[in-house]
Enzyme design. Structure first.
Site, PDB file in Angstrom:
ATOM      1  N   GLY A  56       8.319  -0.504  -2.130  1.00  0.00           N
ATOM      2  CA  GLY A  56       7.565   0.541  -2.822  1.00  0.00           C
ATOM      3  C   GLY A  56       6.097   0.191  -2.957  1.00  0.00           C
ATOM      4  N   LEU A  58       3.726   2.094  -2.099  1.00  0.00           N
ATOM      5  CA  LEU A  58       3.391   2.360  -0.697  1.00  0.00           C
ATOM      6  C   LEU A  58       1.892   2.564  -0.489  1.00  0.00           C
ATOM      7  CD1 LEU A  58       6.338   4.788   0.186  1.00  0.00           C
ATOM      8  CD2 LEU A  58       6.254   2.292   0.371  1.00  0.00           C
ATOM      9  N   HIS A  59       1.390   1.999   0.607  1.00  0.00           N
ATOM     10  CA  HIS A  59      -0.023   2.128   0.965  1.00  0.00           C
ATOM     11  C   HIS A  59      -0.123   2.448   2.446  1.00  0.00           C
ATOM     12  CE1 HIS A  59       0.736  -1.790   2.600  1.00  0.00           C
ATOM     13  NE2 HIS A  59       0.942  -2.320   1.408  1.00  0.00           N
ATOM     14  N   HIS A  62       2.260   0.717   4.858  1.00  0.00           N
ATOM     15  CA  HIS A  62       3.619   1.281   4.925  1.00  0.00           C
ATOM     16  C   HIS A  62       3.610   2.613   5.677  1.00  0.00           C
ATOM     17  CE1 HIS A  62       3.935  -1.073   1.027  1.00  0.00           C
ATOM     18  NE2 HIS A  62       4.910  -1.583   1.751  1.00  0.00           N
ATOM     19  N   GLN A  86      13.964 -12.383  -3.692  1.00  0.00           N
ATOM     20  CA  GLN A  86      12.915 -12.971  -2.852  1.00  0.00           C
ATOM     21  C   GLN A  86      11.713 -13.418  -3.668  1.00  0.00           C
ATOM     22  OE1 GLN A  86      12.514  -9.129  -0.549  1.00  0.00           O
ATOM     23  NE2 GLN A  86      10.382  -9.771  -0.428  1.00  0.00           N
ATOM     24  N   LYS A 174       1.535  -8.054   9.353  1.00  0.00           N
ATOM     25  CA  LYS A 174       0.880  -8.824   8.279  1.00  0.00           C
ATOM     26  C   LYS A 174       1.822  -9.914   7.751  1.00  0.00           C
ATOM     27  CE  LYS A 174       0.249  -7.884   3.929  1.00  0.00           C
ATOM     28  NZ  LYS A 174       0.480  -9.123   3.171  1.00  0.00           N
ATOM     29  N   ASP A 175       3.106  -9.544   7.614  1.00  0.00           N
ATOM     30  CA  ASP A 175       4.103 -10.533   7.198  1.00  0.00           C
ATOM     31  C   ASP A 175       4.703 -11.147   8.470  1.00  0.00           C
ATOM     32  OD1 ASP A 175       3.887 -10.062   4.353  1.00  0.00           O
ATOM     33  OD2 ASP A 175       4.755  -8.117   4.784  1.00  0.00           O
ATOM     34  N   VAL A 201      -2.589  -3.281   9.163  1.00  0.00           N
ATOM     35  CA  VAL A 201      -3.588  -2.260   8.830  1.00  0.00           C
ATOM     36  C   VAL A 201      -4.624  -2.919   7.908  1.00  0.00           C
ATOM     37  CG1 VAL A 201      -3.973  -0.024   7.710  1.00  0.00           C
ATOM     38  CG2 VAL A 201      -1.908  -0.404   9.075  1.00  0.00           C
ATOM     39  N   SER A 211       0.095  -4.510  -1.144  1.00  0.00           N
ATOM     40  CA  SER A 211       0.342  -3.996  -2.507  1.00  0.00           C
ATOM     41  C   SER A 211      -0.312  -4.911  -3.528  1.00  0.00           C
ATOM     42  CB  SER A 211       1.841  -3.937  -2.791  1.00  0.00           C
ATOM     43  OG  SER A 211       2.479  -3.187  -1.804  1.00  0.00           O
TER      44      SER A 211
HETATM   45  O1  PAF Z   1       8.154  -6.748   3.349  1.00  0.00           O
HETATM   46  C1  PAF Z   1       8.716  -6.325   2.309  1.00  0.00           C
HETATM   47  O2  PAF Z   1       8.252  -5.410   1.629  1.00  0.00           O
HETATM   48  C2  PAF Z   1      10.031  -6.962   1.866  1.00  0.00           C
HETATM   49  O3  PAF Z   1      10.046  -8.312   2.127  1.00  0.00           O
HETATM   50  C3  PAF Z   1      11.268  -6.270   2.455  1.00  0.00           C
HETATM   51  C4  PAF Z   1      11.314  -6.408   3.959  1.00  0.00           C
HETATM   52  C5  PAF Z   1      11.274  -4.805   2.075  1.00  0.00           C
HETATM   53  C6  PAF Z   1      12.544  -6.912   1.908  1.00  0.00           C
HETATM   54  O4  PAF Z   1      12.626  -6.774   0.528  1.00  0.00           O
END
Ligand code: PAF
Length: 309
Positions: A56, A58-59, A62, A86, A174-175, A201, A211
């Site tokens: 969520g 969201l930007h 996303h 996580q 980015k990740d 982005v 976020s």
């Molecule tokens: O990248 C993320 O926002 C989170 O790590 C994900 C993939 C939604 C898992 O919770």
């Protein structure tokens, strides 16, 4: 499109006249059963199902993933779930932004078919004893500083993939480590889906959209641009022929250290697939940076393909 059948501004699924791809109204599913039955119905019509997992807030990052999914698939599911497993102790799980109504509006505008927004109780039993863990790839870069983080990510993604059963899932570059780890999990566990990684982005000043940028003051945001400047320097040095990783890392650290609020967590140059450190620049390399600025932990990276093995 005149012949398309619309109702109250909602374009109804499957125009019987022109055959053009048209949209149904967005559904919000809160339970596993409901998202499964919506996907089952779409699949029974032969639709290719795309999935964008998110937490969520969201930007535009996303939105770029959702746009890629809408372009490539006939039916798009977005999950919104702030995954507790996580986050480590002392991390920002409680204060992570949760603007659900605004997120739903963004999804609707972007052409999403279903938002899956489950509660923690839906996703985890009181005592979760089953975990998915990718070894080696999670022991470098962010994995060194966030113990248990990737185990939480792979576990929730495996659960979401089982629930949504997409043909293709979309992740952001980015990740970078997350994308590599998820790809490997999917390959090792023979999960029947494709993983697409979309470009990072950036804001106009080069800062990667996140976020967590919301946590920064104006000054800190200005300081944060040193992250992409350090990566730019790395790219220039590689392209100019510098072969020694340490020489590049020293220059990157100098740039990061000029910004007063920046605390460096790591600056690494690794092989883009194995994520193992490289002494010499060779093949496809990933240069990755993690810093803390005030309350935010920010990451960014670039991939440079030297074309040489
Ligand atoms: O990248 C993320 O926002 C989170 O790590 C994900 C993939 C939604 C898992 O919770």
């Amino acid at each position: 499109m005149d012949s398309c059948f619309r109702r109250n501004d909602t374009i109804v699924d499957g125009c019987e006249f022109c055959g053009e791809r048209v949209k149904t109204e967005m559904e919000v599913a809160e339970t596993i059963e409901s998202v499964r039955s919506l996907v089952k119905a779409a699949r029974s019509k032969g639709k290719r199902v795309g999935f964008v997992p998110t937490m969520g807030a969201l930007h535009i990052g996303h939105i770029s993933l959702i746009e890629a999914a809408v372009k490539e698939c006939d039916f798009v599911v977005v999950s919104i779930f702030v995954n507790p497993t996580q986050f480590g102790p002392g991390e920002d799980f409680e204060k992570y932004p949760r603007p659900l109504e605004a997120d739903l509006e963004i999804c609707k505008k972007a052409g999403v078919d279903v938002v899956f927004a489950p509660t923690p109780e839906q996703m985890y039993r009181a005592e979760n004893v089953t975990w998915v863990n990718v070894e080696k790839l999670t022991e470098t870069l962010c994995g060194r500083f966030r113990p248990g983080h990737f185990r939480g990510v792979t576990t929730i993604c495996a659960k979401l993939f089982n629930i949504v059963s997409p043909d293709v899932a979309f992740f952001g570059q980015k990740d970078a480590q997350q994308a590599v780890v998820i790809k490997r999990m999917v390959a090792d566990l023979n999960m029947p889906l494709e993983i697409v990684v979309c470009p990072t982005v950036r804001e106009n000043d080069g800062l990667a959209v996140s976020s967590r940028n919301k946590y920064l003051t104006k000054e800190q945001k200005k300081d944060a641009t040193c992250i992409c400047k350090s990566l730019q320097k790395c790219r220039e040095m590689i392209e100019a022929g510098t072969k020694d990783s340490e020489t590049i890392i020293v220059e990157m650290r100098k740039i990061l250290s000029r910004a007063p609020s920046v605390e460096i967590e790591y600056v690494s140059i690794v092989d883009a697939e194995s994520l193992q450190s490289l002494d010499k620049i060779i093949g496809k390399v990933l240069a990755a940076v993690a810093v803390r600025i005030g309350p935010a932990r920010l990451i960014d990276n670039i991939v440079v393909d030297t074309g040489k093995q």
